[in-house]
Structure formats: structure tokens, C-alpha cells
Design an enzyme around this catalytic site. Sequence first.
Site, PDB file in Angstrom:
ATOM      1  N   GLY A 459       0.805  -1.218   0.000  1.00  0.00           N
ATOM      2  CA  GLY A 459       0.000   0.000   0.000  1.00  0.00           C
ATOM      3  C   GLY A 459       0.840   1.270   0.000  1.00  0.00           C
ATOM      4  O   GLY A 459       2.053   1.249   0.220  1.00  0.00           O
ATOM      5  N   LEU A 461       0.884   3.787   2.156  1.00  0.00           N
ATOM      6  CA  LEU A 461       1.502   4.094   3.448  1.00  0.00           C
ATOM      7  C   LEU A 461       2.625   3.123   3.780  1.00  0.00           C
ATOM      8  O   LEU A 461       3.685   3.530   4.269  1.00  0.00           O
ATOM      9  CB  LEU A 461       0.447   4.049   4.552  1.00  0.00           C
ATOM     10  CG  LEU A 461      -0.232   5.360   4.944  1.00  0.00           C
ATOM     11  CD1 LEU A 461      -1.131   5.144   6.149  1.00  0.00           C
ATOM     12  CD2 LEU A 461       0.789   6.441   5.245  1.00  0.00           C
ATOM     13  N   ASP A 485      -1.042 -11.701   8.532  1.00  0.00           N
ATOM     14  CA  ASP A 485      -2.446 -11.407   8.253  1.00  0.00           C
ATOM     15  C   ASP A 485      -3.073 -10.908   9.548  1.00  0.00           C
ATOM     16  O   ASP A 485      -3.260 -11.680  10.494  1.00  0.00           O
ATOM     17  CB  ASP A 485      -3.149 -12.672   7.752  1.00  0.00           C
ATOM     18  CG  ASP A 485      -4.611 -12.425   7.398  1.00  0.00           C
ATOM     19  OD1 ASP A 485      -5.116 -11.309   7.644  1.00  0.00           O
ATOM     20  OD2 ASP A 485      -5.256 -13.364   6.891  1.00  0.00           O
ATOM     21  N   ILE A 486      -3.398  -9.618   9.601  1.00  0.00           N
ATOM     22  CA  ILE A 486      -3.884  -9.057  10.863  1.00  0.00           C
ATOM     23  C   ILE A 486      -5.285  -9.558  11.224  1.00  0.00           C
ATOM     24  O   ILE A 486      -5.727  -9.374  12.362  1.00  0.00           O
ATOM     25  CB  ILE A 486      -3.864  -7.515  10.844  1.00  0.00           C
ATOM     26  CG1 ILE A 486      -4.824  -6.944   9.796  1.00  0.00           C
ATOM     27  CG2 ILE A 486      -2.446  -7.012  10.634  1.00  0.00           C
ATOM     28  CD1 ILE A 486      -4.955  -5.430   9.860  1.00  0.00           C
ATOM     29  N   ASP A 551     -11.001  10.866   8.401  1.00  0.00           N
ATOM     30  CA  ASP A 551     -11.931  11.983   8.569  1.00  0.00           C
ATOM     31  C   ASP A 551     -13.377  11.544   8.342  1.00  0.00           C
ATOM     32  O   ASP A 551     -14.315  12.254   8.723  1.00  0.00           O
ATOM     33  CB  ASP A 551     -11.579  13.130   7.630  1.00  0.00           C
ATOM     34  CG  ASP A 551     -11.632  12.729   6.156  1.00  0.00           C
ATOM     35  OD1 ASP A 551     -11.432  11.531   5.849  1.00  0.00           O
ATOM     36  OD2 ASP A 551     -11.862  13.614   5.309  1.00  0.00           O
ATOM     37  N   TYR A 574     -17.520   2.489   5.395  1.00  0.00           N
ATOM     38  CA  TYR A 574     -16.080   2.671   5.630  1.00  0.00           C
ATOM     39  C   TYR A 574     -15.855   3.471   6.909  1.00  0.00           C
ATOM     40  O   TYR A 574     -15.041   3.094   7.769  1.00  0.00           O
ATOM     41  CB  TYR A 574     -15.445   3.373   4.434  1.00  0.00           C
ATOM     42  CG  TYR A 574     -13.980   3.685   4.607  1.00  0.00           C
ATOM     43  CD1 TYR A 574     -13.006   2.742   4.294  1.00  0.00           C
ATOM     44  CD2 TYR A 574     -13.555   4.924   5.071  1.00  0.00           C
ATOM     45  CE1 TYR A 574     -11.660   3.020   4.452  1.00  0.00           C
ATOM     46  CE2 TYR A 574     -12.214   5.225   5.230  1.00  0.00           C
ATOM     47  CZ  TYR A 574     -11.272   4.269   4.923  1.00  0.00           C
ATOM     48  OH  TYR A 574      -9.942   4.556   5.083  1.00  0.00           O
ATOM     49  N   LYS A 578     -14.001   2.363  10.586  1.00  0.00           N
ATOM     50  CA  LYS A 578     -12.905   3.084  11.231  1.00  0.00           C
ATOM     51  C   LYS A 578     -13.292   3.521  12.647  1.00  0.00           C
ATOM     52  O   LYS A 578     -12.469   3.477  13.576  1.00  0.00           O
ATOM     53  CB  LYS A 578     -12.512   4.297  10.392  1.00  0.00           C
ATOM     54  CG  LYS A 578     -11.798   3.950   9.091  1.00  0.00           C
ATOM     55  CD  LYS A 578     -10.460   3.294   9.357  1.00  0.00           C
ATOM     56  CE  LYS A 578      -9.646   3.087   8.092  1.00  0.00           C
ATOM     57  NZ  LYS A 578      -8.340   2.458   8.363  1.00  0.00           N
TER      58      LYS A 578
END
Length: 728
Positions: A459, A461, A485-486, A551, A574, A578
Site C-alpha cells: 500500500g 503508506l 495477516d492481521i 476523517d 467505511y 474506522k
Amino acid sequence: MRQTREPLELWGGVECTVNRVGDRYIRQLERNAHATRIDDLDRFAALGLKAMRYPVLWEQMAPDGLHSADWSWPDERLARLRELGVMPIVGLVHHGSGPIDTSLVDPAFPEKLAAYAGAVAARYPWVGHYTPINEPLTTARFSGLYGLWYPHGRDPATFKDCLFNECRGVVMAMRAIREVNPAARLVQTDDLGKTYSTPLLAYQAEFNNELRWLAWDLVCGMVDPAHYMWDWLTTHCGATPAEILWFRDNPCPPDIIGVNHYITSERFLDEDWERYPEHHRGGNHRHRYADVEAARVLSQPTGGIRPLLLEIWERYRRPIAVTEAHIDARREDQLRWLAEIWRGAEQAREAGVDVRAVTVWGMLGLYDWNCLLTEVRDYYESGAFDIRGGEPRPTAVAHLMKDLARGGLPDHPVLAGNGWWKRPDRFFSRPVVLPGLDFPARPLTGSNRAPILVTGATGTLGRAFARICAERELACRVLTRAEMDITDPASIDRALQAHQPWAVINAAGYVRVDDAERDSERCFLENATGPANLATACARHGLPLVTFSSDLVFDGEQDCPYVETDAIRPLNVYGMSKARAEELVLDRHPDALVVRTSSFFGPWDEHNFITIALRALRRGEAFLAADDMTVSPTYVPDLVNACLDLLIDREAGIWHLTNQGEVTWADLALQAAELARVDASRLEICSDHRSRLAARRPRYSALSSRRAFPMPTLSDALGRYVTQAGLH
């Protein structure tokens, strides 16, 4: 003289310069707000300080004369230091030139300062250590040779007047102080470095290296006709023998020589001046040359502070303290610099040098030293505390100070890397090999090379963390989903066992906002369950964790930027995932750092909004951009650097990290096109874009922060992005 086997002491200091530029005084104590915050002293003492360089500045206390002096500020603060068991080293003039009725070239300056010093001693007879004037040689250079500070002299004669008045002021001030307290001790500070050069400029380097001693030599009474500087002082500076010999007849040797040392203290002179930036170019009456930091030029490190401490010991044989140590750098390099100074001081002690202490300078940070305080740019470099959020926030420097006060350097992984002054990317141009510069190699400060473990190798990041950790010499392992794998707790445990990290950064997750509306199960699995699994594992192993939120946890109904304490109300799947992740992570690992951010753009990602927009416009194609959504775009390198700093600082909880500023997508495209000099006539503005999206979006989701804000402005970030991405 006491033996140097006693432990090295930790001292501190608050940047307190009152420098005069024209008729304007620039006061650091007001800019860092210590002037109105007495509880800072408790914060400082809690770090384990034995002593504190503390200002009772002439310009501040008695600007209109002793008859109207206001002692209320030092009364309160010196008493508090005394209660806290921290010894004050009282400073009277710090890079200043005195109140408005005097200056460094006023013949009465020494007598006036002595009168003030006597009044201070009479009011605080218990104070035992003084620095009447900080760095007299450096101040004389800036005020008398370089024209930067009042009286803005640019000639040797003005330099001499400034320096002699300062040094006479030191002698006469200590005389007045000792009339009250005969046991009072002088801690005389100045910058200690060294100049290196090409063979052609060896004569200038020799002169510079002799000049660095001049203030100490004067107050020690060491300057006579046999002194190296005698001819220059009498011939070029216009000093009379009587002026010089006054110091020989009135010696006031320091009880402790205070060494202030910075990365800029060691210099290199090169006649090939065109190789260097304009602001480094100068010369003398014989040659034009560049004067640059030695670390930016020399292929081999110079040895650091240890050989300098040996030099000053051989010259004076008097007790020494490092009275300022600070660097403007990323957090791990601030730690590495302090660790090098501390280790260098201890190595000098092992060689027989009587080094008493190391002082962490700029405890609250420094303002505008990057322009030598000649302007008010609001350029801030943090110290042991970061004050940008109002309440001073302890940084990793404060944590390291506690370790030093308790007995020495910790074996932390960030100390195992090299500071920028030893990394191969530090050079301005081709490095210079200097014959004869041969300091023995010394082991790294730390041996613990445990990595930071980063998820999300493919990714934006994850790739950015890999790149920037390498640039900052932070050991890092970036893992793919196959490697960790989280969503699978067993996979997390295997990875932690295999790599033994000291911290974990979760840069993985489901990022397709519109697709999440029909794929909510997978979105929640990757964005909420996965981070929660990581939090559980990291809490069990005692590992710091950084994970990211958005955000889109806000509904966009307010018209000012959202801060960390605002209520969340996500509008789409989404955002809900989060929000759930934030709750689960902080419940399972309260010390985790949860970063809310927004709208990435960066130089290493070809698929971000700005890059796509500029390429389309450059090809003459139409590009659609919305003006019905306001966001805070985030430059990925700034985000990654800020996250690493906060991780090293041991920060926790929810933080908002975006570049300062708010903009619609349409305005963002226009600003980027203007900076990149791209024709924006084909940009099509869409005013109903939100209604066309599968997932509801907030009309306004700009972020701000109630914390110390470590991110640059959006306009600054856009300028760097356009340059770095090669889009201009």
C-alpha cells in the site's frame, strides 16, 4: 579540585535570548510562553535535573533602570527552583545588548551591568552560580562582525568593542556579586567548535581556531604581547595595550568553563565556493571561500565533542560543563545527538578531563534560530517539550533525560542508527577527504537493532514507511498479508515472534470507500477486527502500536475543522469500520496511537488525485473535480515523518494529522496546477459530486488538532510535492 569519578550530572536550560534587531527586541521567553508558565519548572525538575541555567535578564527585569526594577518574576521562579532542589545558574545577559539606554559598544556597559549584577546578588544571596553574559565571543561576532544584531557592526573594531565590553562586564559583574556572596562561582559559556579547511585556507582555519578561545583567554587574564591574537587586536581591531592588559591585571577565571556545542560549531572552509549554497559563500581580504558545516563536507566524521573537550582541558585545566546541547532534527536524531554528547563527555572523563555535566538546551524548543533570530518567521524546533499545542508535551528527549539522570544511556533501538551527520546523504556535493583527520572509529551508541514492524507492504503508506525509515536509519520490516495477516491472531503472533519488533505500525486496511457499501463484512474484518487483533497482541507483548483512522468518522455538519474531541457520526460503511476500530483498539491497548488523517497525496504514488489531475490537464484532457466537499489533504511524507516522531515520543490516543489547511477538491486541483504551471482551462467543476457516489460523504471533513501540531501547511506541502514528483 574534585575527582571526576562522581556521576556526570544532567542540567537543563530554557532558551531565553533577548536579542535586538534595530530597535526591536525579540524575546524568546515570550514566544515559548515560559514567561507566564511557572509550572514548567516542575516539569523540568521531574526529569532529574541537578541544575538549571535560568534567566534573570537585565533587559527584562530593569528595562528602565534599577530604580524601577520588577523582581516579582524571578522572586517566584528562583524560589520554586530552590524548593524543587534544582540549583539555578543565573544568567543576566543572553545574546542581548542590555536595556535601551546602553549597548555592547557603550563604554559604560560593564559598569551598568555590574550594578545590575550586584542588585541581583543582594536580592538572592543564596544563589551560588552565575553566567553574567552568555557566549560573549559569539554575541560579539553576530553584533560586531556580521551585522546581524544590534549595533549591527561589520568591522573588527566594533567586534573588539563588543567583546571587550562583554568580558569586562563579566569580570565586573562577578566582582559585584562576590561582594555579596564571596563564594559565588562563574560558569562562563561560549560556543566550542573547530574549523577545518583546504590547504590553501589553512591560515584562516588557524586564525579561527585561535579566535575561538579569545573570550575565555581574556577573562582568564591570559592575553599579553605573546598571545596569538595580540597583533590582530592591536593592528586590525584598534585595541590599545592598556585595554588588553586590563584583563591580565584583573583576571576572573571561570570556576566552570561552559561549552556550548552544536552541529554547526565545526566548520570547513573551501575556496571552491561555487559548490555550495549562496548563504555559505564569503571570504576575507585574500580569498573568497565557502564556510560550511564540516559534517556537510568532510568524508569522515571529526570525532565529535570528545576531542574538543580534551583541547579545552589542555588549555585551561579547569572544570568543564557542556552547557548547551541541542540539534534541529527529526526525533531520533535529536536523541542520537544528545547520546553522542553524553557519551563524548563520559569518554573525556575517562581520559582525565574534569567534566561535570551535560546541559539539554532549549527545553521548550527554539524559535527562528534558522535565521539567527533576525526575523520572526515562527520556525519552531522542539526540545525536551513541544509547546505547539499550548500545554508543553514531553518528547522522547524528555524520556531520554530521565534515563540519563537515572544513570546512563538506554539501549533503545533508535540509538543504534547513525545521525544525519554521519549518513551518506548528508553531503552538499562531492565529499572532501581531509588528510590527517583520523579519529578512531567508535562503537554505535546502541546495539539494540530491533525493527519497527509495518503492515501493508503493497500500500501507499506501507511503502512510504519503508522508504522514510530507511532515510532516517530506523530499522524497519514491512510485511505483506502473506507474512502477517492481521485478521488472523495466530499469524500476528508468528510474525511478532519471528521479527521481535520494538513497535508495530498498521498501514494495512480496506480503502475502497464506495465498494465497502456492498462489501461491509470484509471492510469491517480488515478495518476493525484486524486492528483490534493487533492491539490485543501488542498490549500482551508491551509493544507500541500505531494505526490509522479517517476523517470519514465525522458527518460533516459543522463548518469548522474537526478536532480530536469532537463527536463522531460516520455516514458510510467505511467510516463506521474506522470508528469501530478506534473503539476496539483503544479499549484493548490504551497506549496505542490512533491517527485520523485524510486524502493522501505523495511523490511515490501515481494514483493519487493530484497526480492524476495534473497529468490529465497536461495532456489537454478534461478533468472533473468536486467543489461540494471540503477536506484536509495530507502529504504522505509529512504524515509518515510525524507518525514516526510521535511513535518515538511514546504518544498515545487519538491524533489528527493532516497538513494545515482546508480546500475543496476543485480548489486543490487549481492550486496544484498553478504551482506546476499547468493550464487548468480544461478543469470542470462539479457541484453535485457527493450525490453521484455510492457511499455518502460529509460535505465538510477538514481536520485540525488540539494537540501540538507537527505538520506543515498545505501550501508548503504542495510546493514540495510538485518539485519532488517532477511535475513542475
